[in-house]
Design an enzyme around this catalytic site. Structure first.
Site, PDB file in Angstrom:
ATOM      1  CE  LYS A  77      -3.912   1.913   2.691  1.00 14.03           C
ATOM      2  NZ  LYS A  77      -4.749   1.732   3.895  1.00 14.03           N
ATOM      3  CB  SER A 152      -8.051   3.554   2.798  1.00 13.41           C
ATOM      4  OG  SER A 152      -7.203   3.031   3.794  1.00 13.41           O
ATOM      5  CB  SER A 176      -8.104   0.660   5.772  1.00 13.31           C
ATOM      6  OG  SER A 176      -8.839   1.840   5.637  1.00 13.31           O
TER       7      SER A 176
HETATM    8  N1  GLN Z   1     -12.849   4.114   6.673  1.00 15.38           N
HETATM    9  C1  GLN Z   1     -12.159   4.477   7.870  1.00 15.38           C
HETATM   10  C2  GLN Z   1     -11.714   5.921   7.784  1.00 15.38           C
HETATM   11  O1  GLN Z   1     -11.963   6.534   6.816  1.00 15.38           O
HETATM   12  C3  GLN Z   1     -11.000   3.570   8.123  1.00 15.38           C
HETATM   13  C4  GLN Z   1      -9.815   3.874   7.300  1.00 15.38           C
HETATM   14  C5  GLN Z   1      -8.609   3.049   7.634  1.00 15.38           C
HETATM   15  O2  GLN Z   1      -8.698   2.008   8.291  1.00 15.38           O
HETATM   16  N2  GLN Z   1      -7.449   3.538   7.216  1.00 15.38           N
HETATM   17  O3  GLN Z   1     -11.120   6.445   8.672  1.00 15.38           O
END
Ligand code: GLN
Length: 485
Positions: A77, A152, A176
């Site tokens: 990532k 994400s 994410s």
């Molecule tokens: N969807 C969550 C957020 O926007 C989690 C994102 C993540 O785990 N990086 O914060």
């Protein structure tokens, strides 16, 4: 289509039945084809990857001992630092940034013989649940056209689900890793907080962030965890006993296995496909001899509010370093502009709208006169949520079975104009991060939704350092989605 498993690739390369060079060249070719359909990658790294693979082949031919991931292509990532290529967090503010060091997790993968072939697309700085919020443009679901892959870590999940690589690294602050794994039909593991070093993970919310694997099978997720886990003196939150003990064989459950299931009131409003997946998983666990016990999560309803206050508060502080001076792209200035214009313009041009919203929310939550009312209350809710999990595990549960998401992958554009509806996607994942627990997202078949057939997953949550049992339980029911369908 899932790639050959990491275990089988490493075995064949170690036995010199395959060359790392050939395996990596095939993965790069596939990455290019997948990129044109899905935009899964911020960067594909053919030169770096082939040079690494050829060096590995030469070392193996000269008699070097093969690592457990020797010749296995992996995707990282883009918020995890690699000396190969760039590290941009899919943000304009880090356009062109090259890290001077590899993240500890990346260095450990490389030491085990893995080869980084690409950096994965993501929501900018990890802020999102759909991989639509990227400076590189949105990524698309690997099989269902017009749908999001989740986020994400969307690019990492696409790479595994499309058979580019058997293992990809993601990061999980509030879901994410698990949510895109569920949307794309692959395994995602968010380790116990402190299990995997955060050195080289660009910080979003430091008390919640954790690196973990997305993989095509439970066995490969276990192998990846064993490689990347372990104490790192360079990360103050790294646990002293972080190395993952994987001596418990997969597929053999702990004796007198007990799995907690939250009551129906906690799962109101679920998509019928998610309910059916939970039923399939529960049936498979019962078949495997598990005792299913009802558990209560009385504070779960506060998880989203607490998470979005704590995560944004920490983000507002972490992202302050991108000021166009020490870090981040610097805006062009007029002759009369001063330092304030430099900061304001660099940050306004560099951050996308969702990151800007989070920084504003977080700054407000921490502002004097409001900090106790917002941030302080969120911390108190966090303690209560952790207490719910502690109580469930104190009753002898080895794991809890919950949904990962309220529904399957949604349409591209469906939730971008309504941030709250996007945040509600995270109802079942953020509590785990607030409590610092390990959790695994397991594919559990597919469900029809508005004319398309989509993967659906279930979540297994474990007590702190409970990964070995969690992986063993997941391996037991891994094929239930297809066999019970
Ligand atoms: N969807 C969550 C957020 O926007 C989690 C994102 C993540 O785990 N990086 O914060």
């Amino acid at each position: 289509m899932i790639a050959a498993s990491a275990q089988s690739i490493a075995r064949r390369v170690a036995a010199r039945q395959d060359s790392a060079g050939a395996v990596v060249a095939a993965a790069i070719e596939r990455a290019r084809a997948v990129q044109s359909r899905t935009n899964a990658f911020t960067e594909i790294l053919p030169e770096h990857a082939l040079a690494r693979a050829h060096a590995l082949d030469a070392a193996l031919d000269a008699g070097a001992a093969p690592g457990p991931l020797c010749g296995v292509p992996v995707v990282i990532k883009d918020n995890i630092c690699t000396t190969a290529g760039h590290t941009t967090c899919a943000s304009r503010i880090l356009a062109g940034y090259r890290s001077p060091f590899d993240a500890t997790a990346v260095a450990r993968l490389a030491a085990a013989g893995a080869v980084v072939i690409a950096k994965a697309n993501m929501d900018e700085f990890g802020m999102g649940s759909s991989t639509e919020r990227s400076a590189y443009g949105p990524a698309s679901h690997p099989t269902a056209s017009g749908r999001v892959p989740g986020g994400s870590s969307g690019g990492s999940a696409i790479a595994v689900a499309s058979g580019v690589v058997p293992i990809a690294l993601g990061s999980d602050t509030g879901g994410s890793i698990r949510q895109p794994a569920a949307f794309c039909g692959v395994v995602g593991l968010k380790p116990t907080y402190g299990r995997v070093s955060r050195l080289g993970l660009v910080a979003y919310a430091s008390s919640l962030d954790q690196i973990g694997p997305i993989a095509g099978s439970v066995a490969d997720a276990a192998l990846a965890l064993r490689v990347i886990a372990g104490h790192d003196p360079a990360d103050a939150t790294s646990l002293p006993d972080a190395a993952a003990d994987m001596s418990q064989p997969l597929g053999r459950a702990p004796a007198s296995l007990r799995v907690g299931v939250v009551g129906p009131e906690a799962t109101e409003g679920l998509h019928p496909g998610v309910r059916a997946a939970l039923d399939r998983a529960a049936g498979a666990l019962r078949d495997a001899g598990a005792h299913l016990v009802p558990v209560q999560m009385p504070h779960a309803e506060h998880a989203i509010a607490a998470y979005y206050l704590i995560a944004t508060a920490e983000a507002s502080s972490n992202l302050a370093r991108f000021d166009g001076v020490r870090f981040g792209r610097r805006a062009a200035l007029g002759p009369l502009d001063g330092i304030d214009e430099l900061y304001t313009r660099s940050r306004s041009e560099g951050f996308g709208p969702e990151v800007t919203r989070r920084v504003l929310l977080g700054t407000f939550a921490l502002s004097s006169g409001y900090a106790d009312q917002y941030y302080g209350r969120a911390l108190r809710a966090r303690r209560l949520i952790k207490g719910d999990y502690d109580a469930a595990f104190a009753h002898g549960c080895h794991a809890l079975l919950t949904p990962v998401t309220p529904g399957p992958a949604f349409m591209i554009g469906e939730k971008t104009s309504d941030p709250l509806s996007m945040y509600l996607q995270d109802a079942f994942t953020v509590g785990v991060n607030l409590a610092g627990l390990p959790a695994l997202s397991l594919p559990m078949g597919t469900t029809p939704d508005r004319g398309q057939e989509l993967p659906v997953g279930v979540q297994l949550v474990g007590p702190p350092m409970g990964e070995p049992a969690l992986l063993a339980i997941a391996a037991l029911v891994e094929n239930a989605g297809t066999s019970h369908a």
